[in-house]
Motif scaffolding. Structure first.
Motif, PDB file in Angstrom:
ATOM      1  N   UNK A 329       0.851  -1.200   0.000  1.00 38.91           N
ATOM      2  CA  UNK A 329       0.000   0.000   0.000  1.00 38.91           C
ATOM      3  C   UNK A 329       0.882   1.243   0.000  1.00 38.91           C
ATOM      4  N   UNK A 330       1.763   1.275  -0.995  1.00 39.18           N
ATOM      5  CA  UNK A 330       2.777   2.320  -1.023  1.00 39.18           C
ATOM      6  C   UNK A 330       2.948   2.842  -2.438  1.00 39.18           C
ATOM      7  N   UNK A 331       3.195   4.141  -2.545  1.00 38.79           N
ATOM      8  CA  UNK A 331       3.374   4.767  -3.848  1.00 38.79           C
ATOM      9  C   UNK A 331       4.773   4.595  -4.394  1.00 38.79           C
ATOM     10  N   UNK A 332       5.129   5.443  -5.392  1.00 31.82           N
ATOM     11  CA  UNK A 332       6.368   5.250  -6.136  1.00 31.82           C
ATOM     12  C   UNK A 332       7.528   6.091  -5.628  1.00 31.82           C
ATOM     13  N   UNK A 333       7.498   6.436  -4.353  1.00 32.40           N
ATOM     14  CA  UNK A 333       8.678   7.042  -3.739  1.00 32.40           C
ATOM     15  C   UNK A 333       8.788   6.544  -2.305  1.00 32.40           C
ATOM     16  N   UNK A 334      10.013   6.583  -1.788  1.00 30.89           N
ATOM     17  CA  UNK A 334      10.283   6.205  -0.405  1.00 30.89           C
ATOM     18  C   UNK A 334      10.650   7.458   0.388  1.00 30.89           C
ATOM     19  N   UNK A 335      10.146   7.532   1.591  1.00 31.53           N
ATOM     20  CA  UNK A 335      10.335   8.708   2.426  1.00 31.53           C
ATOM     21  C   UNK A 335      11.088   8.333   3.696  1.00 31.53           C
TER      22      UNK A 335
END
Length: 388
Positions: A329-335
């Motif tokens: 459940x994660x988009x296309x960048x890491x934070x």
């Protein structure tokens, strides 16, 4: 499979860089260059009559391609503008300024909306209920509780939150809690073209906002909104495109609107970005490249990236500072959340010196992923993190 060849011209301009901010400004694929020239040619050939080509052919073609991308059954309900904020404010302008307006949203919406919200709350009749996104694990439950707790005139929520990449609960999982008269707006800018999206079940119920600047890879200037079928709202913030088919009629009396998505249109804009967007979506269509395939490719890149992070044992970039509740459940960048904005700024500057482009928001450093990345590219990151 390597996709780099499709981005050869942008990559050639940055031969010594690892571009890890496509979630901010994505490299444009090569097909967009000819599209830009095609816009020039159509403008030169048609001059004032270029609108026949734009409205007669280009806009319907992009509407069809976007409808296919989002499994959206009503392409005529898609309206374009230069930015999503322009479209959002048209929706907001449908509410009378002297009537109560209760808005439900979250504490993690993009700056243009949060700024607008702060300005609107200067009106005494505007009330905002803001739900904290963190802790991530309980957000969906708390969001549903808020939906049950009160009545709202407007609900605004992101599909993917810009400051964490968390994918929000899909609308079709909670829309049954929302009365018909409540307007629902979903900011899909960090989801469209990245997260497989099926809007068929809510096509007649929500406004969906997105644009070409990020994962649709066509640059700034072409944003769009999906408008619920048979919507009767009358935006006060309006323009001459909003009833384009009736321009030959007398323009007096009550202001009328188009029966489709154009009722939320504005006025003249630069459509070169729409040409670029058409080229990108047509490339995907012709190569049978789906958002699901792109998403799987990026998810594998993220795992390759995290393997480098794990091996580096860096004091700031590690699993402890990573904001990722669930990779599915994660988009296309890491934070990565560091101790302070100053720490983030300093680390981003060090990475930039090593040829690694990132971006940051406050004390959060973001790394993005794209089709023009390959696992071997992250060796540059490995070297940078190992440097004293």
């Amino acid at each position: 499979m390597s996709y780099k060849k499709h981005y050869s011209q942008f990559i050639a301009k940055h031969p010594d860089s690892l571009h890890c901010s496509p979630h901010s400004h994505h490299y444009w694929p090569d097909v967009t260059r000819q599209a830009q020239l095609d816009y020039w040619e159509d403008s030169a050939r048609g001059v004032d009559h270029k609108w026949d080509e734009i409205f007669g052919n280009r806009i319907p073609a992009v509407q069809q391609l976007l409808a296919k991308l989002l499994n959206y059954p009503r392409p005529e309900q898609i309206v374009f503008a230069g930015n999503t904020h322009e479209l959002l404010y048209r929706v907001m302008s449908c509410f009378a300024p002297d009537k109560p307006l209760h808005i439900l949203t979250t504490d993690s919406e993009f700056y243009s909306f949060s700024r607008q919200l702060r300005r609107l709350t200067e009106r005494p009749q505007v009330k905002v209920s803001m739900i904290a996104v963190e802790p991530f694990a309980s957000f969906e439950e708390r969001w549903r509780e808020a939906l049950r707790a009160d009545d709202y005139q407007l609900i605004f929520i992101s599909q993917v939150f810009f400051n964490s990449a968390l994918v929000a609960p899909t609308v079709d999982n909670w829309i049954d809690l929302v009365p018909e008269q409540t307007q629902v707006v979903v900011d899909g800018y960090h989801g469209c073209g990245a997260i497989p999206t099926d809007l068929s079940a809510v096509a007649d119920r929500i406004f969906y906002l997105a644009g070409s600047y990020k994962y649709l890879q066509a640059g700034e200037g072409c944003c769009f909104m999906l408008v619920p079928h048979q919507c009767k709202l009358r935006p006060e913030y309006t323009g001459w495109f909003a009833d384009f088919a009736s321009l030959a009629k007398p323009q007096d009396g009550r202001v009328e609107y188009a029966a489709d998505g154009l009722r939320f249109a504005g006025a003249t804009m630069d459509y070169s970005a729409l040409y670029r967007l058409q080229a990108v979506l047509q490339w995907w269509h012709e190569d049978n490249l789906t958002v699901a395939q792109i998403h799987r490719y990026v998810q594998q890149l993220q795992q390759d990236f995290l393997a480098i992070i794990d091996a580096s044992k860096h004091p700031q970039l590690n699993r402890d500072t990573l904001l990722m509740a669930d990779a599915s459940h994660h988009g296309h960048f890491l934070t990565f959340e560091l101790a302070s904005a100053e720490a983030v700024s300093a680390l981003a500057a060090d990475l930039a010196q090593a040829g690694i482009d990132t971006d940051y928001r406050g004390n959060r450093l973001r790394f993005g992923f794209a089709l023009y990345h390959e696992a071997a590219d992250y060796e540059r990151l490995k070297k940078a993190l190992a440097a004293p």
